[in-house]
Design a protein around this motif. Structure first.
Motif, PDB file in Angstrom:
ATOM      1  N   THR A  25      -5.545  22.635 -22.700  1.00  0.00           N
ATOM      2  CA  THR A  25      -6.711  23.496 -23.297  1.00  0.00           C
ATOM      3  C   THR A  25      -7.853  22.219 -23.411  1.00  0.00           C
ATOM      4  O   THR A  25      -9.156  22.325 -22.770  1.00  0.00           O
ATOM      5  CB  THR A  25      -6.731  24.108 -24.807  1.00  0.00           C
ATOM      6  OG1 THR A  25      -5.734  25.118 -24.570  1.00  0.00           O
ATOM      7  CG2 THR A  25      -8.172  24.644 -25.149  1.00  0.00           C
ATOM      8  N   ALA A  52      -8.991  29.138 -21.100  1.00  0.00           N
ATOM      9  CA  ALA A  52      -8.929  30.605 -21.792  1.00  0.00           C
ATOM     10  C   ALA A  52      -7.410  31.063 -21.200  1.00  0.00           C
ATOM     11  O   ALA A  52      -6.857  31.506 -21.983  1.00  0.00           O
ATOM     12  CB  ALA A  52      -9.868  31.276 -21.172  1.00  0.00           C
ATOM     13  N   LEU A  56      -5.796  31.453 -25.070  1.00  0.00           N
ATOM     14  CA  LEU A  56      -5.915  32.624 -25.749  1.00  0.00           C
ATOM     15  C   LEU A  56      -4.605  33.566 -25.488  1.00  0.00           C
ATOM     16  O   LEU A  56      -4.225  33.893 -26.829  1.00  0.00           O
ATOM     17  CB  LEU A  56      -6.917  33.619 -24.720  1.00  0.00           C
ATOM     18  CG  LEU A  56      -8.470  33.108 -24.815  1.00  0.00           C
ATOM     19  CD1 LEU A  56      -9.346  33.787 -24.246  1.00  0.00           C
ATOM     20  CD2 LEU A  56      -8.943  33.142 -26.316  1.00  0.00           C
TER      21      LEU A  56
END
Length: 104
Positions: A25, A52, A56
């Protein structure tokens, strides 16, 4: 049948995967910032997509409250997804370097 390890190994493995997700990330966000600074927006868009895709699902995963009874912390899909994301981040990073060199 082999007894499941009741020691700290499952927790260390879980922490290692958490560090991997966090590294992908952060690396993706740094690459996105680099893409914006280079005015190469496709790199930024792909890098944000990688960030993402890594972060996520990790955030929205239901808490399990420990190691499952089958002893596996993550399913096969998680491992394959992380390998693909790490490889994609490497390829996009290499493309950013090549784009930077070609721009002079």
């Amino acid at each position: 049948m082999v007894e499941r390890d009741s020691g700290a190994q499952p927790e260390r493995t879980a922490l290692a995967w958490q560090r991997t997700v966090l590294s992908v990330t952060i690396g993706s966000l740094v690459l996105a910032a680099t893409g914006v600074r280079m005015d190469t927006h496709w790199i930024a868009v792909v890098a944000v997509g990688i960030a993402a895709a890594a972060f996520l699902p990790f955030v929205f995963r239901a808490p399990q409250g420990g190691v499952p009874s089958h002893g596996r912390l993550h399913g096969w899909w998680f491992l394959v997804r992380m390998v693909v994301l790490v490889a994609t981040l490497g390829f996009v990073g290499a493309a950013a370097v090549v784009a930077s060199i070609l721009r002079g």
